[in-house]
Design an enzyme around this catalytic site. Sequence first.
Site, mmCIF file in Angstrom:
data_model
loop_
_atom_site.group_PDB
_atom_site.id
_atom_site.type_symbol
_atom_site.label_atom_id
_atom_site.label_comp_id
_atom_site.label_asym_id
_atom_site.label_seq_id
_atom_site.Cartn_x
_atom_site.Cartn_y
_atom_site.Cartn_z
ATOM 1 C CG HIS A 38 -2.161 -0.808 1.070
ATOM 2 N ND1 HIS A 38 -2.148 -2.188 1.089
ATOM 3 C CD2 HIS A 38 -3.456 -0.448 0.896
ATOM 4 C CE1 HIS A 38 -3.381 -2.632 0.959
ATOM 5 N NE2 HIS A 38 -4.197 -1.594 0.831
ATOM 6 C CE LYS A 96 -6.610 -12.434 10.316
ATOM 7 N NZ LYS A 96 -5.998 -13.619 10.850
#
Length: 186
Positions: A38, A96
């Site tokens: 990222h 998750k």
Amino acid sequence: MKKPIQLKTPLGYEVLSLHAGDAVELSGIVYTARDEAHLRMKEEGIPFDPKGAAIYHCGPVIRDGKIIAAGPTTSARMNALSGFLLDAGVRALIGKGGMDSTVRKQLEGRGVYLALTGGAAVLAASRMRLKRVYFEDLGMAEAVWKIELDHLPLVVGIDGHGGDLFEKVRVSAKKEYERYKIGGKQ
């Protein structure tokens, strides 16, 4: 039992018809990305077309050009790093544990967060085929892997209307805790 909703990348605004709690199966191309990926994409640019893309928060285990395990990582680590991807046209984040209210707001009107159960790394890998790698110098876990999915089972954790399955669970757990605490059963 209701059949899972079928989705295929690149995704469009059809994801806005989904609601938190819906079961889906995702096929098509996804890109793995964890923290370092990222940061690199934010600094150097996104190395693939982000329009309609799905980003899977995952550091897969690759051996001999095959995916051995590809379980989700905790998505909350990417809370502050996801906005620029959504701004660029990414339609789904996968991981998750859910994401924070900032990401929930960023998803409104444009995308969804899809959840995969932790511990399902081998199941996930059985539905994947490796296509390419970007930022390989980051190492296996942090590189961006282009992966083709074949009906990966997921649940809509956050929908494009502000619905958040994880927030509902947090609120319910807090109420239950308070009820338990007030009842003197500590």
